[in-house]
Design an enzyme around this catalytic site. Structure first.
Site, PDB file in Angstrom:
ATOM      1  N   GLU A 157      38.982  51.645  53.191  1.00  0.00           N
ATOM      2  CA  GLU A 157      39.391  52.939  52.758  1.00  0.00           C
ATOM      3  C   GLU A 157      39.174  54.025  53.527  1.00  0.00           C
ATOM      4  OE1 GLU A 157      41.143  54.287  49.778  1.00  0.00           O
ATOM      5  OE2 GLU A 157      41.740  52.378  49.329  1.00  0.00           O
ATOM      6  N   CYS A 189      42.991  40.316  46.940  1.00  0.00           N
ATOM      7  CA  CYS A 189      42.981  41.694  46.948  1.00  0.00           C
ATOM      8  C   CYS A 189      43.634  42.206  47.952  1.00  0.00           C
ATOM      9  CB  CYS A 189      41.324  42.049  47.160  1.00  0.00           C
ATOM     10  SG  CYS A 189      41.232  43.924  47.433  1.00  0.00           S
ATOM     11  N   HIS A 191      43.726  44.979  49.564  1.00  0.00           N
ATOM     12  CA  HIS A 191      43.235  45.566  50.557  1.00  0.00           C
ATOM     13  C   HIS A 191      42.821  44.443  51.856  1.00  0.00           C
ATOM     14  CE1 HIS A 191      42.444  49.109  48.157  1.00  0.00           C
ATOM     15  NE2 HIS A 191      41.820  49.622  49.257  1.00  0.00           N
TER      16      HIS A 191
HETATM   17  N1  DGL Z   1      43.506  46.512  46.271  1.00  0.00           N
HETATM   18  C1  DGL Z   1      42.773  46.366  44.897  1.00  0.00           C
HETATM   19  C2  DGL Z   1      43.012  44.640  44.570  1.00  0.00           C
HETATM   20  O1  DGL Z   1      43.760  44.190  44.998  1.00  0.00           O
HETATM   21  C3  DGL Z   1      41.631  47.055  44.472  1.00  0.00           C
HETATM   22  C4  DGL Z   1      40.524  47.042  45.271  1.00  0.00           C
HETATM   23  C5  DGL Z   1      39.563  48.024  44.718  1.00  0.00           C
HETATM   24  O2  DGL Z   1      39.763  48.951  44.298  1.00  0.00           O
HETATM   25  O3  DGL Z   1      38.282  47.375  44.533  1.00  0.00           O
HETATM   26  O4  DGL Z   1      42.224  44.309  43.816  1.00  0.00           O
END
Ligand code: DGL
Length: 268
Positions: A157, A189, A191
């Site tokens: 982030e 995830c 991210h």
């Molecule tokens: N991008 C998210 C996921 O796929 C959330 C990550 C987060 O905010 O901890 O889990």
């Protein structure tokens, strides 16, 4: 719901922050003429350290907003929100389509030769009943090592995709997978694909690394059918700083065309 294509308006996509851009990127490729609205709930990121109740409340507030803005299909581009909220969202809005993001246990089982799979996710996803059920249903006797990865999302982030500190964190989270002898690892995830080189380096060349965002975008595109709308558009909103998100998008994705607007979350 079978939406009349002529009535379709937007596809809403959301995540706690920038992770869902990995799904949005695929969606833009698959549906170049669709109207897309992306909501980054940056003020509340990361979701991975939040309670299931919190995650559900955020998912409801965002979905309500996206539906008000014209979303007929909502892509939950977040594993954590999917794990804790998708069933409740579907129950609340039975006339909308929700596509969730979940680790591809089935493809991992198919890819693994030694029956040992690793799954890297946020702590909230790792602890979810939905993930446990998914593994029970699809792992078919394969051993799945699930690792919650606190802190990784914060770095991403902040625009840090390769610091020594983040690298050390990634190595720490990959160690249990290597100790378990996995030959296949799943990024659970949205991210995490943004730092794929770090996972690859930490896991080594013998471990296959699977991502999920293409499958999610394909599922959404299939549901959307092909609506040749002439009015392709991308709107991006955030509950955090629009300027910071705009800079992040330009630096990491090279996207400069979409203006980022602020969104005030309900109750804030
Ligand atoms: N991008 C998210 C996921 O796929 C959330 C990550 C987060 O905010 O901890 O889990």
């Amino acid at each position: 719901m079978q939406t009349d294509p002529s009535q379709r308006r937007e596809i809403g996509v959301f995540d706690s922050g920038v992770g869902g851009f990995t799904v949005l990127r695929e969606l833009r490729t698959l549906l170049p003429t669709a109207r897309l609205r992306y909501l980054a709930d940056t003020a509340y990121a990361p979701y991975g350290n939040r309670s299931p109740e919190d995650i559900r409340a955020r998912s409801f507030a965002i979905s309500e907003h996206l539906i008000e803005r014209g979303a007929d299909l909502i892509v939950i581009a977040c594993n954590t929100a999917t794990a804790h909220a998708i069933e409740a969202l579907r129950a609340r809005w039975p006339d909308r389509l929700f596509v969730g993001t979940e680790p591809g246990i089935k493809p991992a089982v198919a890819a693994s030769d030694n029956g040992r799979i690793g799954l890297l996710a946020t702590p909230a996803t790792a602890a979810s009943a939905r993930l446990r059920a998914l593994i029970e249903r699809h792992a078919g006797g394969h051993a799945v090592t699930v690792q919650g990865c606190a802190g990784v999302v914060d770095h991403i982030e902040a625009g840090d995709l390769d610091s020594a500190e983040l690298q050390a964190l990634v190595e720490r989270y990959c160690a249990p997978l290597l100790a378990a002898g996995v030959d296949t690892a799943l990024l659970g995830c949205t991210h995490f694909p943004l730092i794929e080189p770090l996972w690859r380096a930490a896991l080594g060349p013998r471990v296959k690394l699977l991502r999920i965002e293409t499958a999610v975008a394909r599922r959404a595109a299939d549901l959307w059918h092909s609506v040749p709308a002439a009015s392709a558009a991308l709107s991006v909103e955030t509950s955090g700083s629009p300027e910071r998100l705009q800079a992040w998008m330009a630096a990491v994705l090279g996207w400069r065309e979409a203006a980022v607007e602020g969104w005030k979350p309900s109750g804030a």
